[in-house]
Design an enzyme around this catalytic site. Sequence first.
Site, short mmCIF file in Angstrom:
data_model
loop_
_atom_site.label_atom_id
_atom_site.label_comp_id
_atom_site.label_asym_id
_atom_site.label_seq_id
_atom_site.Cartn_x
_atom_site.Cartn_y
_atom_site.Cartn_z
N GLU A 119 -4.72 4.17 6.25
CA GLU A 119 -4.53 4.08 4.81
C GLU A 119 -5.07 5.36 4.16
O GLU A 119 -4.64 5.75 3.09
CB GLU A 119 -5.30 2.85 4.30
CG GLU A 119 -4.82 2.30 2.99
CD GLU A 119 -5.45 0.96 2.68
OE1 GLU A 119 -6.11 0.86 1.63
OE2 GLU A 119 -5.31 0.02 3.47
N SER A 170 -11.42 0.54 3.33
CA SER A 170 -10.57 0.17 4.47
C SER A 170 -9.82 1.40 4.98
O SER A 170 -9.17 2.10 4.21
CB SER A 170 -9.57 -0.91 4.05
OG SER A 170 -10.24 -2.10 3.70
N ARG A 218 0.81 -1.21 0.00
CA ARG A 218 0.00 0.00 0.00
C ARG A 218 0.85 1.27 0.00
O ARG A 218 0.46 2.28 0.57
CB ARG A 218 -0.95 0.02 1.21
CG ARG A 218 -1.92 -1.14 1.26
CD ARG A 218 -2.86 -1.16 0.06
NE ARG A 218 -3.76 -2.31 0.16
CZ ARG A 218 -3.53 -3.50 -0.42
NH1 ARG A 218 -2.43 -3.67 -1.16
NH2 ARG A 218 -4.39 -4.48 -0.31
#
Length: 315
Positions: free
Chosen positions: A304, A227, A176
């Site tokens: 995130e 998320s 990520r």
Amino acid sequence: MNWTDKREKLAAMYEGLLEEMVLLKNFTSFKIGGPARLFATVNRAEAAAQLIVAANQLKIPYLVVGGGTNLLVSDDGFDGLAILLNMTDVTFDLETHAVTAGASLAVSDLVTRVISKHLAGMEFAAGLPGTVGGAVAGNAGCFGSSFGEILSSAHVLMSSGELRQVDASFFQFTYRKTTVAEQKALVLGATFGLAEGNPVQLEEIASSNLELRRTRHPARDVCTAGSYFKNLPPLRKGEHRRAAGALLEQVGAREMSVGDAAVFEKHANILVNRGNATARDMLMLQAKLQARVWERFGVMLEPEVRFVGRRPTLD
């Protein structure tokens, strides 16, 4: 130089339209955020280069808004220039099984087009929110696969105004994350190397992934960034990453909310705006969730979602 002077000079240096005090909540999936002092929609790479060079010369901070799916904007807005990319072209090279897409094309749209050409390698991303540029810059992924694994090359704009064609190594992909921000680069388009696939199998995989999303993720009209926290590194080499949602489940996250910022009832790692949540609400909920996980497991969850603007006090 005051803002009036900066705006006039930027308008003189940039050929496109500059707007003022545009609400950024209209461009994020959370539907949260105050106004950008300046706002521009860009359709061409050359125009993006012209605008960013001018902003740098005038010392105007800038924010590139893609699909807005991983973005939480301050309630005070953004004291700078917000740039909305509008680059959605798609071209296929069926001989080499490659597809090239503009940065602002929705990932879900690209996956549908790729599968229609019987190309395999992108079906994992069926239903994944966001745009191609954001997916590459953040190495988005799901179901054990990510965009860094299929990227061949990309068209990027450096902060100097240089337009470059780079290969996948430029991004230094990790979980990520890429080095796009550190290199002060902006993804304008990307080429992915795929393979010939069985159309029936591709449709089955994509449909299965979509169905799983429907059962565990909010409906399309729910205001969410997907998320919220990154999954954790594996405990031992060779094992899978640990799901942040599993830890959040164990600390009672699904019952938590602050104002209209709440944890989604079907997935502990998804935060939603129930209607009138502020950025401060969302940050307070984030902090409470992090504190619970830290107290129970000694692990600090890393968001995130990227926060932009002046951070409010949470006391």
